[in-house]
Design an enzyme around this catalytic site. Structure first.
Site, PDB file in Angstrom:
ATOM      1  N   ASN A 160       0.792  -1.232   0.000  1.00 18.90           N
ATOM      2  CA  ASN A 160       0.000   0.000   0.000  1.00 18.90           C
ATOM      3  C   ASN A 160       0.825   1.284   0.000  1.00 18.90           C
ATOM      4  OD1 ASN A 160       0.756  -0.686   2.624  1.00 18.90           O
ATOM      5  ND2 ASN A 160      -1.112   0.100   3.549  1.00 18.90           N
ATOM      6  N   LYS A 183      12.022  -8.149   1.080  1.00 22.53           N
ATOM      7  CA  LYS A 183      11.035  -8.847   0.254  1.00 22.53           C
ATOM      8  C   LYS A 183       9.828  -7.918   0.115  1.00 22.53           C
ATOM      9  CE  LYS A 183       7.621 -10.882   0.244  1.00 22.53           C
ATOM     10  NZ  LYS A 183       6.319 -10.595  -0.479  1.00 22.53           N
ATOM     11  N   PRO A 184       9.726  -7.181  -1.017  1.00 24.99           N
ATOM     12  CA  PRO A 184       8.559  -6.308  -1.208  1.00 24.99           C
ATOM     13  C   PRO A 184       7.341  -7.116  -1.623  1.00 24.99           C
ATOM     14  CG  PRO A 184       9.978  -6.215  -3.135  1.00 24.99           C
ATOM     15  CD  PRO A 184      10.672  -7.103  -2.129  1.00 24.99           C
ATOM     16  N   ALA A 185       6.170  -6.512  -1.518  1.00 19.12           N
ATOM     17  CA  ALA A 185       4.928  -7.171  -1.923  1.00 19.12           C
ATOM     18  C   ALA A 185       4.963  -7.473  -3.415  1.00 19.12           C
ATOM     19  CB  ALA A 185       3.735  -6.284  -1.590  1.00 19.12           C
ATOM     20  N   GLU A 259       4.547  -4.252  12.557  1.00 20.74           N
ATOM     21  CA  GLU A 259       3.552  -3.189  12.373  1.00 20.74           C
ATOM     22  C   GLU A 259       2.393  -3.845  11.657  1.00 20.74           C
ATOM     23  OE1 GLU A 259       1.095  -0.968  10.893  1.00 20.74           O
ATOM     24  OE2 GLU A 259       2.615  -0.302   9.458  1.00 20.74           O
ATOM     25  N   CYS A 293      -3.234   1.168   7.151  1.00 25.43           N
ATOM     26  CA  CYS A 293      -3.490   0.621   8.490  1.00 25.43           C
ATOM     27  C   CYS A 293      -3.883   1.723   9.471  1.00 25.43           C
ATOM     28  CB  CYS A 293      -2.275  -0.145   8.993  1.00 25.43           C
ATOM     29  SG  CYS A 293      -0.745   0.806   8.928  1.00 25.43           S
ATOM     30  N   GLU A 390     -10.865  -4.678   9.526  1.00 21.06           N
ATOM     31  CA  GLU A 390     -10.249  -3.579   8.793  1.00 21.06           C
ATOM     32  C   GLU A 390     -10.888  -3.498   7.405  1.00 21.06           C
ATOM     33  OE1 GLU A 390      -5.718  -1.808   8.794  1.00 21.06           O
ATOM     34  OE2 GLU A 390      -6.011  -3.976   8.762  1.00 21.06           O
TER      35      GLU A 390
END
Length: 486
Positions: A160, A183-185, A259, A293, A390
């Site tokens: 995000n 490790k990115p999304a 987080e 978030c 959420e």
């Protein structure tokens, strides 16, 4: 895609960065990066294997000793140079984020400014790492404490905020002297790949930052977490995944920063400035299309002003224009994928089935892309799914309260504890409510509270550890005590 946008995507490295070299996946597989505004494929990047994950950790371990002994000023200067270069290339980074994530260019530009600031902040913190010297109470020993880098760190970042979630972790690690495997999304890897190349250009030594993109996350990451050479894990993402990662990290007793999810309450008291409250609500709800978030998830408004607030909010939300984030005049982009859009629709339908009233919006947008109408719902029951889960979308559920205690109880009635928002003109109430709310961050009369100079993080199921502020670098440092006999 315009020619300039196409050439921008083409300019980004598509491989794995391991030991300072861009390379293909060991089995040659790639993963597709999608434009959420159309569903079209933007690019293909390397899809790492278990062997690639191990190689990335090998490189980080090999580089750790030299990097830890690099003078703090040198580490800080690399960060400062990176801050300046990101600022120079702000439009390119903003466009890249909009293409792969969906948010508008205006919001992406804001993220570039926010994300780059972590590098500037931690460039200044690198030279302020300090210990202390004292005399033992009995006078027989001198007590020396020193700070050392934790060591090789695994960083898992979400989709995000493709730039800021990276710089918020990479900045303090570089400043502290830690090497990294990032490790990115898989939905938004291009921004991280571009950032990694920029850091190489700024002189970051080979092996300090290693980047692996993969769709086989569990298979690739778990062996890295269980490797005794890894010393820290930091993750931003869902609470469910965070719990699993913490369990895995326990085997090596890793230093862990988490987080995780949020369920932010937005409380409007009867004495609030409603114009300011609505403005704050729009920022807290619609930042990043609601896919944050910290996004306001539940609106609790005093019964004496709830109707007025809802009417004003619906007018603002209903006037927003949806579309591809790179186009002028667009206020709201698409959600990240079809699963996200369908999840938002399910929550809205559940509230509607319980008798809630849709004041504006309330529907997915037909056609290409993953759009959902900005939505305001009133009369939402406290046990509605959207009040306990959420939302991660452009939906604002509004409920009323009567007393201050009721507002606090409603706000705290969740396992989460990341961000919260309060609007009131009563200073005494600000103190009482701030002390009573069970949240890591509280915004008073403002809808955006994230700041690189402030500690970001939550309590309860929203995780532990802090990013940003003076506290942020401590997450990457260990304390050593040395007793010296004079």
């Amino acid at each position: 895609m315009a020619t300039t946008q196409k050439s921008l995507v083409e300019s980004v490295p598509k491989g794995l960065l391991i030991g300072g070299r861009w390379r293909d996946s060991s089995d040659g597989r790639t993963l597709a990066v999608e434009d959420p505004s159309s569903g079209a494929t933007l690019a293909h990047v390397a899809d790492a294997t278990i062997a690639d994950g191990k190689a990335a950790l090998d490189a980080a371990v090999a580089a750790q000793g030299d990097w830890a002994s690099t003078p703090p000023r040198d580490r800080g200067e690399i960060l400062r140079a990176a801050f300046e270069r990101i600022t120079e290339r702000a439009e390119d980074f903003a466009t890249l984020m909009t293409l792969e994530m969906g948010k508008t260019l205006l919001e992406s530009r804001g993220e570039v400014t926010y994300g780059a600031e972590f590098f500037r902040w931690f460039s200044e913190e690198a030279v302020r790492i300090s210990g202390r010297w004292s005399t033992a109470p009995n006078g027989a020993t001198r007590l020396l404490t020193m700070k050392k880098p934790v060591g090789p760190t695994l960083m898992i970042t979400p989709w995000n905020f493709p730039l800021a979630m990276g710089t918020r972790k990479i900045g303090p690690a570089i400043a502290a002297g830690c090497t990294m495997v990032v490790k990115p999304a898989s939905q938004t890897p291009l921004t991280m790949l571009a950032l990694a190349e920029l850091l190489r250009e700024c002189g970051l030594p080979d092996g300090v930052l290693n980047v692996i993109t993969t769709t086989r996350t569990g298979d690739v990451i778990e062996p890295v977490i269980r490797d005794p050479r890894l010393r820290k894990l930091t993750f931003t993402g869902s609470t469910a995944v965070g719990r699993s990662l913490v369990e895995q990290s326990a085997e090596q007793l890793l230093r862990v920063s988490m987080e995780l999810g949020g369920n932010a309450p937005f409380i409007v008291f009867e004495d609030a400035d409603l114009d300011r409250a609505v403005e704050g609500a729009m920022l807290a709800k619609m930042r990043n299309i609601g896919e944050a978030c910290t996004a306001a998830n539940r609106f609790y408004v005093h019964e004496s002003v709830v109707d007025d607030f809802a009417e004003r909010m619906a007018k603002r939300m209903g006037a927003l224009t949806l579309g591809k984030g790179t186009k002028k005049g667009v206020d709201v982009g698409p959600l990240i994928d079809g699963k996200a859009r369908d999840g938002v629709a399910e929550l809205v339908e559940h509230a509607r089935s319980q008798g809630a009233t849709i004041v504006t919006g309330g529907n997915p947008v037909p056609g290409r892309g993953y759009f959902y109408e900005p939505t305001v719902i009133t009369g939402v029951r406290k046990d509605a799914r959207m009040m306990t889960e959420e939302i991660f979308g452009p939906v604002a559920p509004i409920a009323s309260f009567r007393t201050e205690k009721e507002a606090i109880d409603l706000a705290n009635g969740t396992e989460y504890g990341l961000a919260s928002y309060v609007f009131t003109r009563d200073l005494s109430r600000v103190i009482r409510v701030s002390e009573a709310l069970e949240y890591g961050m509280i915004g008073i009369n403002q809808g955006i509270i994230s700041n690189p100079a402030a500690p970001f993080g939550g309590v309860k199921a929203s995780g532990f550890g802090r990013e940003g502020g003076f506290e942020g670098i401590e997450e990457y440092l260990e304390t050593t005590y040395v007793g010296i006999a004079p």
